[in-house]
Design a protein around this motif. Structure first.
Motif, short mmCIF file in Angstrom:
data_model
loop_
_atom_site.label_atom_id
_atom_site.label_comp_id
_atom_site.label_asym_id
_atom_site.label_seq_id
_atom_site.Cartn_x
_atom_site.Cartn_y
_atom_site.Cartn_z
N THR A 219 0.77 -1.22 0.02
CA THR A 219 -0.09 -0.06 -0.06
C THR A 219 0.84 1.22 -0.02
O THR A 219 0.69 2.11 -0.80
N VAL A 220 1.93 1.17 1.09
CA VAL A 220 2.79 2.42 0.85
C VAL A 220 3.40 2.63 -0.48
O VAL A 220 3.43 3.81 -0.92
N TRP A 221 4.00 1.59 -0.85
CA TRP A 221 5.03 1.85 -2.27
C TRP A 221 3.81 1.98 -3.33
O TRP A 221 4.54 2.85 -4.27
N ASP A 222 2.94 1.22 -3.39
CA ASP A 222 1.99 1.34 -4.77
C ASP A 222 0.79 2.05 -4.71
O ASP A 222 0.26 2.07 -5.87
N GLY A 223 0.05 2.14 -3.67
CA GLY A 223 -1.35 2.25 -3.36
C GLY A 223 -1.53 3.75 -2.87
O GLY A 223 -2.75 4.27 -3.27
N LEU A 224 -0.98 4.42 -2.20
CA LEU A 224 -1.15 5.66 -1.55
C LEU A 224 -0.74 6.87 -2.59
O LEU A 224 0.34 6.73 -3.23
N GLU A 225 -1.75 7.85 -2.66
CA GLU A 225 -1.54 9.00 -3.47
C GLU A 225 -0.15 9.51 -2.99
O GLU A 225 0.49 10.17 -3.94
N GLU A 226 -0.14 9.94 -1.71
CA GLU A 226 1.09 10.49 -1.29
C GLU A 226 2.30 9.92 -1.44
O GLU A 226 3.67 10.69 -1.55
N THR A 227 2.57 8.63 -1.67
CA THR A 227 3.71 8.07 -1.59
C THR A 227 4.05 7.26 -2.89
O THR A 227 5.24 6.59 -3.21
N SER A 231 10.05 9.43 -4.91
CA SER A 231 11.55 8.78 -5.73
C SER A 231 12.51 8.70 -4.61
O SER A 231 13.61 8.21 -4.98
N GLY A 232 12.39 8.85 -3.34
CA GLY A 232 13.44 8.70 -2.35
C GLY A 232 13.22 7.49 -1.44
O GLY A 232 12.71 6.46 -1.97
N HIS A 233 13.61 7.64 -0.23
CA HIS A 233 13.56 6.50 0.73
C HIS A 233 12.59 6.45 1.78
O HIS A 233 11.95 7.46 1.79
N ILE A 234 12.17 5.45 2.15
CA ILE A 234 11.19 5.26 3.21
C ILE A 234 11.53 4.56 4.37
O ILE A 234 12.13 3.68 4.07
N LEU A 235 11.61 5.13 5.60
CA LEU A 235 12.23 4.51 6.80
C LEU A 235 11.00 3.83 7.62
O LEU A 235 9.87 4.46 7.51
N PHE A 236 11.28 2.70 8.00
CA PHE A 236 9.98 1.86 8.89
C PHE A 236 10.46 1.59 10.02
O PHE A 236 11.44 1.15 10.40
N ILE A 237 9.56 2.07 11.17
CA ILE A 237 9.71 1.79 12.49
C ILE A 237 8.59 1.09 13.10
O ILE A 237 7.47 1.16 12.63
#
Length: 425
Positions: A219-227, A231-237
């Protein structure tokens, strides 16, 4: 008779022209469909979705598909799916994101006391106001929702897993009345379910861990309008990670350095892979196996992970991280390392699993609180771009060939996992 024949010839010629035109139009339509299908398919299945220079090729994502094959959505599921389309809050306070921002994704279940600690630590992070914080919920819990709604230090968006087992009380992926339990024999008990490699049937709390992580990633990489075009990195915590004030600035440095300093580094980490370690304190960077505390990667790496969906979804282990270590990373065909500093910028403080300790009087923390002392050196960025890289090779831990701890043997869970991989394509 001559006139009649001429008319018949004209009619035949006319209908031949009409037929030829229809065939041409149909051929063009089929060609366009073929090209579109194969273009998308090649992007999904190609290891060269992005070049080595990390240029981005974006697929226009669709709205998430309903999954009637496995799940009939209930009312709450539909409501949560609609909530995921709501724009971020605090746009009036932080109307623009920094050009080089690293999106932060915090995934949570139902440990409000833990969440308060994490949110408090994030509020003191240098640069936090420059980015977007996404909070991904496994289930819907009002107290957790209220805590997140109170965040004022950056743009914040909430998403809720609409197929979380925790929102289905009488049907899959929750517990169905006819589900097999423990080591039930499906034939003898006339129950539904596929046991894991150890003969145990599915447990809701266990399977939800892997489902949530995989749904969130897709969802975060392919589904959300915002993301989906980020083109950069995403941090997961996670909700039991204490984040140091220098974490964001250090992560920006690591994200920039990993391709220059460590060709085998697919990601960067805020903390050592050994969760009890606070780092070596060297004046150097460290390359080691991927950790699960504060990890960051880009779309290039996500494409490689997504391509391995079948392996991820079929591996009989309910832990997403062990699944990655044991089957996904080894399938890349080359060493997989992560880059980090020699001092930690995040600490795992939880003493119990993700789906335990959510009641205040049972929370797994010392005296109901966290006593983490942050030294002055850890309040500001403490990574130097000119440092060399020390690499840990042949580290202990889960490797290719490990058969898994089980808990992920039910065919329905594996099929739902694969459906998540197809949601936006």
């Amino acid at each position: 008779m001559g006139s009649y024949k001429r008319e018949r010839i004209k009619d035949a010629a006319f209908w031949r022209l009409v037929s030829l035109a229809l065939i041409t139009v149909l051929g063009v339509i089929l060609l366009l469909v073929f090209l579109r299908t194969n273009t998308i398919s090649s992007l999904i299945n190609s290891d060269t979705y992005e070049g080595s220079t990390e240029s981005i090729k974006i697929i226009e994502a669709k709205e998430p598909t309903i999954i009637p094959k496995l799940i009939l959505q209930n009312e709450l599921s539909v409501v949560l799916q609609k909530k995921n389309q709501i724009p971020p809050r605090n746009l009036d306070l932080y109307p623009k994101l920094a050009n080089d921002h690293v999106v932060i994704v915090l995934y949570v279940h139902n440990r409000p006391q833990y969440l308060q600690v994490v949110i408090g630590s994030l509020s003191r992070v240098e640069g936090i106001s420059e980015t977007l914080l996404i909070v991904s919920h496994d289930g819907y819990f009002e107290e957790m929702n209220k805590i997140v709604e109170g965040i004022k230090f950056c743009q914040v968006k909430q998403i809720f897993a609409p197929y979380s087992p925790h929102i289905f009380t009488n049907s899959f992926p929750g517990v169905s009345p006819n589900d097999c339990k423990d080591k039930d024999d499906p034939v003898e008990k006339h129950c539904e379910g596929t046991p894991d490699q150890y003969g145990n049937h599915r447990s809701l709390k266990i399977v939800s861990l892997k489902h949530h992580w995989w749904w969130m990633m897709n969802t975060v990489w392919d589904g959300l309008e915002e993301t989906r075009q980020h083109s950069g990195h995403i941090l997961f915590i996670e909700e039991d990670h204490f984040i140091y004030p220098n974490a964001y600035r250090n992560m920006q440095l690591l994200a920039d350095l990993k391709s220059k300093k460590c060709p085998d580094c697919y990601a960067a980490n805020l903390a050592p892979s050994e969760v009890k370690s606070r780092g070596e304190g060297w004046e150097s960077l460290v390359a080691e196996r991927m950790g699960n505390v504060g990890y960051v990667f880009n779309r290039t790496v996500w494409r490689k992970i997504h391509k391995k969906a079948a392996g991820f979804c079929s591996f009989d282990d309910y832990n997403w991280d062990i699944t990655m270590w044991s089957t996904v990373y080894p399938s890349f065909g080359s060493p997989v390392y992560t880059l980090r500093g020699s001092r930690t910028s995040a600490v795992h403080f939880g003493k119990c699993g993700l789906h335990q300790g959510h009641k205040h009087n049972l929370a797994c923390m010392d005296n109901g609180g966290v006593n983490i002392v942050v030294a002055d050196i850890d309040k500001v960025a403490n990574i130097k771009p000119d440092w060399e890289v020390r690499k840990y090779e042949h580290q202990a831990g889960y490797q290719a060939g490990f058969k898994g701890w089980g808990g992920w043997g039910d065919v329905r869970d594996r099929e739902l996992c694969m459906e998540f991989a197809k949601m936006y394509f």
